[in-house]
Structures are given as structure tokens and as C-alpha cells.
Design an enzyme around this catalytic site. Structure first.
Site, PDB file in Angstrom:
ATOM      1  N   TYR A  88      -7.081   0.252  -6.878  1.00  0.00           N
ATOM      2  CA  TYR A  88      -6.561  -1.089  -6.541  1.00  0.00           C
ATOM      3  C   TYR A  88      -5.814  -1.104  -5.209  1.00  0.00           C
ATOM      4  O   TYR A  88      -5.632  -0.083  -4.588  1.00  0.00           O
ATOM      5  CB  TYR A  88      -5.772  -1.712  -7.690  1.00  0.00           C
ATOM      6  N   GLU A  89      -5.480  -2.311  -4.809  1.00  0.00           N
ATOM      7  CA  GLU A  89      -4.854  -2.531  -3.489  1.00  0.00           C
ATOM      8  C   GLU A  89      -5.794  -2.052  -2.371  1.00  0.00           C
ATOM      9  O   GLU A  89      -5.365  -1.517  -1.358  1.00  0.00           O
ATOM     10  CB  GLU A  89      -3.521  -1.781  -3.446  1.00  0.00           C
ATOM     11  N   GLY A  90      -7.114  -2.260  -2.609  1.00  0.00           N
ATOM     12  CA  GLY A  90      -8.144  -1.810  -1.667  1.00  0.00           C
ATOM     13  C   GLY A  90      -8.579  -0.404  -2.023  1.00  0.00           C
ATOM     14  O   GLY A  90      -7.815   0.550  -1.849  1.00  0.00           O
ATOM     15  N   ARG A 147       0.831  -1.210   0.000  1.00  0.00           N
ATOM     16  CA  ARG A 147       0.000   0.000   0.000  1.00  0.00           C
ATOM     17  C   ARG A 147       0.862   1.254   0.000  1.00  0.00           C
ATOM     18  O   ARG A 147       0.484   2.263  -0.604  1.00  0.00           O
ATOM     19  CB  ARG A 147      -0.977  -0.040   1.179  1.00  0.00           C
ATOM     20  N   GLN A 180     -10.026   1.822   2.453  1.00  0.00           N
ATOM     21  CA  GLN A 180      -8.880   2.242   3.285  1.00  0.00           C
ATOM     22  C   GLN A 180      -9.385   3.065   4.470  1.00  0.00           C
ATOM     23  O   GLN A 180      -8.920   2.900   5.605  1.00  0.00           O
ATOM     24  CB  GLN A 180      -7.892   3.107   2.473  1.00  0.00           C
TER      25      GLN A 180
END
Ligand code: FAD
Length: 593
Positions: free
Chosen positions: A434-436, A294, A441
């Protein structure tokens, strides 16, 4: 043709004047003297501007092409990838045992920012490989590490991360991909994954897919998910490549940006997979390298903002439109350059103060990851875990906004493709997703991270700000007015928001969740406020010591003052929104939308 110049001087300032890396007792940091880091950053900067940046537009316009089950990357990508491998740029912070250079993660972060700023889509092939290799390093058996890591560190083999399926992205408990145990200890993996970055391409001999799947009979939902190594080509006992595995690319997505990176539908048909880590602990295995992954996405936000800003500055100095209302600045020309106008200045200052502050936040986060990993510093680990959703969410939202501001400086010339400005906004946009996705978040921050260890880490953050303000309140009256007071005030807003959540979130969790996005941004502003106060302190000391580079340090002070006066007060608006609660957010019946 857009330009990109690696911000090496700014990076050196952060490493040596602000973070003071050589004085740190984190193993490996004492080697980072200014000459050494300068040599590395200069070299990486050269590759960025001479090799990667010219391929950025080519990657955007050509994109990736799927032909007969193979993905062709844009012209020049393979040669550049080989050059990166030959130069040893692929394993900077990986252990020497597996062919890496064992340098601190903070140096890896600086280099990645340059590579990503010059060509995000290209840099992702290496970034995904780093993520997959880190997971194998943390959870693999010795045999798995010996088999895969040397080839992945060198990028002879690249890696992917396969989480997403058509019906599940955020809610991975819904996952359907199955892993049937086999008598020889391996598994047969079947299912479909979508949106897999670098899923298939022509730059490596093998691709090592890390795939989340469920072993039948395991716990329901997210607790039943395990992680598997699924190589494109099976690896024989002697390390050479064997038969093609049952994994294939079904399609590549047409998308808004990062065209040079292949985003693939991956089909697994009884593919042979090997359990990585423990059964049913797949999410835990993925989460161990979540802070790094992240932070890497937050870095993309800063990197695109930096690249777009550099181009906006050149244009603002060159383009002649209108006259300075306070007096002509270019009497021999038909008009003054854009940069004389206060509204253009506002935009450029927003961009400059964000990229420099955001970079400081990134480097600070990376140095905490180093402290956590290399010195087993539990407090650093707790703090960076708390701040990871802020680094990811705030830096990518703001990074995207800054690319739009840079595009706006070009007027209509930013919207058409000639100057390459739309690519920055299109490429930056994915980092918010992406990546959450960033909304998730914010939920992670407010719903989970704030309460970890009884709120110890957020209290430590507030204590850090308080101590900084106390210890530096006597530097000068101007420093107090310009930096300490705004920081104190913003930090007070953040604490008040935390208090509101504590008092109201228990009664109705929606009161906390409806304010989570504002809280994430508010936290980001306070972090950048703290970074600017620290940078201003370092700049002032250099000036007081009679630095021969006064203009650089004066510029830092001026830019910092701008952030504190014009950006940091955003915390007050966020607090007002948060304390209005969830009632107006949730009032409408779904039918009335
Ligand atoms: C170009 C590209 C590359 C990608 N690369 C990869 C990759 O390499 N590997 C991989 O596995 N995946 C990859 N992804 C997938 C990406 O990680 C997902 O798209 C992302 O996690 C969101 O999942 P989703 O699209 O299913 O959205 P959803 O989960 O359907 O969410 C939709 C929206 O709802 C919000 N939301 C969801 N749940 C909640 C909730 N409980 N509360 C509030 N809001 C909520 C989200 O924030 C989001 O805004 C990639 C995607 C793209 C477009």
C-alpha cells in the site's frame, strides 16, 4: 507470547550523538535535550510494551467483525485507544492551535515506530487520522480546519484516505467515483472505494473520509480528480454531530495480516462531500503529504523487523541445538544455544544491522521533513522527496525480509503460531504494497525523481557522500578501510547506474525501467552505508571521549562493520543487473509466459 522492548537507547543515540538535534537550527529542535526526549521516549516505550503489545496477538486472532453495518474492533482496542487519547499521544507533532503538542516530526516518528513495533494494526487507526488531518491542515479553509482538526488531533474523530477502486489502484486516472456539484456549494459523492484502512470501526464518534472523486465535465484522467471531505456523520454549525451521511461499509476484507485493522469496502451513495483544496487538484493535495505518509510506511518495515529481531535473539540464546564447531560453549547442557552457529549469527547480524541502519535513515528523513516544513529549507525538501521512494520501497522490502529471517531462526516453531513469529511477516507484508506498491516506488524514483530540478538533488546526495568521505578520511586507517572505502565504492556503483540510465534510457526507456527496482535497492544500501559510517563516527568519538557506556558504542562499530562488509557490496550485483539492460527482461513474447 512475543516480547517487545522499545529501542529507546538506540533512538537517543540517533537523536543526540548522530543527528545532534539540539545543535540544529530547525525551530523546536533546541528544546529536544536528552532529558526531555528520554522522558517522552521512556513513557511511549512503556505504553508500547504494557498496553499495545499484549493486544497485538489478540488483534491478529480475533480480527475485526462486521455486524449490522458496524465494525467491531478486537477486544481491548477501544480501551487502549481511549488511553492513547487521554495521554495526548495522538497529536504529538500537530499544531497547538488544534490541540496538538507541536513537537518535531522526528519525535513523532520515533514514537510511531514504538507503537507500530508493538502493534501495527492498532497504530494504523491513528496513523490514517494523522494523514487525513495533515491534508486538511495543508489544504483546508479556516472553517474546515476549525471544524475537523481539533477532533481529529484528539482522535475523537478518526480519518481515512479513499483512493482505491476495484478497477484502479496504481492508475488512479481510471477513477469512476463522481462528485456532483450542489447549489449550496457541497457535492454529492457516489461510487465505491475498496481496501479502505480503518474505513469503519467502533473507536471514534465520527469518521472523516477523504475521498478522491471526479467532478463531471472536468479534465480526463488523473488531472480531473478532486479531493473531498466526507464525514460519516454530518457536522452541524455548532460542531455537534448531525444526520448520518450516505456512506456505508459494504464489507470487510479477509486478509493475510494486520487483522486488527478493518480494511473496508466503502459505498458512497449521494453522500455529502466538501471540496478540500482546489477542484481538479486532488492528486496534488494528496501528494503534499506523500513524503510523510510514505516515510510512515517505511517506518512500519523497520518496526516489524525490530520486533521480530528482538524475539529471534531471545530464542537463539535459549534454544539448544548442536554444538559450536570451534568448541563447546555449554558443557553442562545437552547442546549449545543456536546463537553459537555462524549461520544464525549471519541472520541476526543482517537483522540488527538493518533495523539500526534503517532507523537512522528514517530519522534522517524525518529531520529533513522538519527542516523543509519548519525552516522552509528547499534543499532538504528536494532531497527528502528524492529519497522518499527509497525510504518506502527499500525499508519495507528489507523489513519484510528481516521478519522472515527472524522467523527462520525459530525453525518450525516460527511457522506455527505459538511464538507469534508469523504475525510479524504477515503484518510486514502489506507495507510493500500500500501507499504505492514498491515497483511503482522504483518507477517514481527512476522515472521522475532523479530528473527533478535537472538532477540537482541526486547530485547533492553524491556530493554529501563525497564530502563525508573526504572530511572523515583521516579518523583512522581502520575507519577508512572499514567504512570510508566501502561507502565510496558503493556510491560509485550507484553513480555508474545513474550514468547507464542517462546513456541508455533515452534510446529505450525500458533500459531504465527494467533496472529501476535494482536502483531503488542500490540507493537504499548506499543510504544505509552512509548512515552506518555516520553512526560509526559518532560511536568512535564517544569511545575516544572515554564514554562510560563503551559496550554500547563498541557494539555499534561491530554492527556497522558487518553492514559495510556483508550487506553494502550488494550494490555491485545490482549494478551488473542494471547494466545488462532490458533485453533479457523483455525478450519473451507475452504468449510464452
Ligand atoms: C490491507 C490493505 C489496506 C489498504 N489501505 C488503503 C487505504 O486506506 N486507502 C486506499 O485508497 N487504498 C488502500 N489500499 C490499496 C493499495 O494502496 C493498493 O492495493 C495499491 O496501491 C496497489 O493497487 P492495486 O491493488 O490496484 O494494484 P495494481 O495497480 O493493479 O498493480 C498490480 C501490480 O502491478 C504493478 N504496476 C502497476 N502499474 C505499473 C506500471 N505502470 N509499471 C510497472 N508496474 C506496475 C504494481 O506495482 C503492482 O505490483 C490498501 C490495500 C490493502 C491490501
Amino acid at each position: 507470547m512475543p516480547i517487545y522492548t522499545a529501542p529507546t537507547k538506540d533512538m537517543q543515540f540517533l537523536l543526540h550523538d548522530v543527528l545532534k538535534v539540539t545543535a540544529s537550527n530547525v525551530p523546536g529542535y533546541s528544546d529536544l535535550d536528552p532529558e526531555f526526549t528520554n522522558a517522552i521516549l521512556e513513557e511511549a516505550g512503556k505504553i508500547s510494551s504494557e498496553v499495545l503489545q499484549p493486544l497485538n496477538i489478540i488483534g491478529d486472532s480475533e480480527g475485526c467483525v462486521l455486524e449490522n453495518g458496524m465494525v467491531r474492533t478486537p477486544s481491548g482496542f477501544k480501551a487502549a485507544f481511549d488511553q492513547m487519547k487521554e495521554g495526548g499521544w495522538t497529536g504529538i507533532d500537530m499544531p497547538e492551535q488544534y490541540g496538538g503538542q507541536n513537537m518535531p516530526y522526528v519525535i513523532g516518528t520515533a514514537i510511531s515506530e514504538m507503537f507500530s513495533g508493538s502493534n501495527q494494526a492498532f497504530t494504523m487507526y491513528q496513523g490514517l487520522t494523522h494523514g487525513a488531518a495533515s491534508a486538511i491542515l495543508a489544504h483546508g479553509t479556516d472553517a474546515q480546519k476549525d471544524t475537523y482538526l481539533p477532533k481529529m488531533v484528539s482522535c475523537d474523530w478518526t480519518g481515512t484516505m479513499n483512493l482505491t477502486e476495484p478497477h484502479c489502484g496504481t492508475d488512479l486516472g481510471l477513477m469512476r467515483t463522481k462528485a456532483e456539484p450542489q447549489e449550496n456549494g457541497s457535492y454529492k459523492i457516489s461510487g465505491q472505494k475498496i481496501f479502505i484502512s480503518a474505513g469503519e470501526h467502533d473507536m471514534a464518534d465520527n469518521i472523516i473520509h477523504l475521498v478522491l472523486a471526479k467532478i463531471p465535465g472536468g479534465p480526463d484522467g488523473i488531472k480531473g480528480v478532486s479531493l473531498f471531505i466526507v464525514p460519516k456523520f454530518l457536522v452541524k454549525d455548532d460542531g455537534t454531530l448531525g444526520a448520518r451521511n450516505g456512506v456505508s461499509v459494504g464489507n470487510i476484507e479477509k486478509k493475510m495480516g494486520i487483522h486488527g485493522n478493518s480494511t473496508c469496502v466503502m459505498n458512497y451513495d449521494d453522500a455529502t462531500g466538501y471540496l478540500l483544496g482546489e477542484a481538479h487538484k486532488g492528486m496534488r493535495a494528496m501528494f503534499t503529504m506523500m513524503n510523510e505518509a510514505r516515510l510512515g510506511v517505511g517506518m512500519q518495515g523497520v518496526s516489524q523487523a525490530e520486533a521480530a529481531y528482538q524475539n529471534a535473539v531471545v530464542y537463539a540464546k535459549d534454544r539448544l541445538q548442536g554444538r559450536d564447531v570451534t568448541g563447546t560453549k555449554n558443557p553442562d547442557g545437552p547442546a549449545d544455544p543456536l546463537i553459537v552457529h555462524p549461520d544464525i549469527r549471519r541472520s541476526l547480524m543482517d537483522q540488527k544491522s538493518f533495523t539500526e541502519g534503517g532507523r537512522a535513515f528514517l530519522f534522517w528523513g524525518a529531520s529533513m521533513i522538519d527542516a523543509a516544513h519548519r525552516s522552509n529549507d528547499k534543499d532538504a525538501d528536494g532531497l527528502v522527496s528524492l529519497l522518499t521512494p527509497v525510504i518506502k520501497g527499500f525499508l519495507t522490502d528489507e523489513g519484510y525480509d528481516m521478519t522472515v529471517r527472524a522467523q527462520q531462526v525459530f525453525g518450525g516453531h516460527g511457522y506455527i503460531e505459538e511464538h507469534g513469529m508469523s504475525q510479524f511477516t504477515r503484518d510486514a507484508r502489506i507495507a510493500q504494497i500500500y501507499e504505492g506498491a514498491n515497483g511503482v516506488q522504483a518507477l517514481d524514483l527512476v522515472g521522475r525523481k532523479l530528473a527533478v530540478d535537472g538532477g540537482k538533488h541526486v547530485m547533492a546526495f553524491f556530493e554529501m557522500v563525497k564530502t563525508f568521505c573526504k572530511e572523515n578520511g583521516t579518523i583512522s586507517e581502520a575507519f577508512t578501510t572499514d567504512f570510508i572505502e566501502p561507502l565510496k565504492s558503493a556510491s560509485k556503483d550507484l553513480q555508474a547506474a545513474g550514468m547507464y540510465f542517462m546513456q541508455n534510457g533515452m534510446k529505450n526507456p525500458n533500459h531504465a525501467l527494467a533496472g529501476s527496482y535494482d536502483f531503488m535497492h542500490m540507493f537504499g544500501h548506499v543510504c544505509l552505508g552512509l548512515m552506518w559510517a555516520q553512526m560509526a563516527k559518532a560511536a568512535q568519538s564517544a569511545l575516544d571521549a572515554g564514554s562510560s557506556d563503551a559496550a554500547f558504542y563498541e557494539t555499534k562499530l561491530v554492527t556497522g562493520r558487518y553492514y559495510m562488509a556483508r550487506r553494502l557490496p550488494a550494490t555491485a550485483l545490482h549494478l551488473t543487473r542494471i547494466t545488462s539492460g532490458a533485453d533479457t527482461v523483455m525478450a519473451l513474447d507475452a504468449a510464452h509466459f
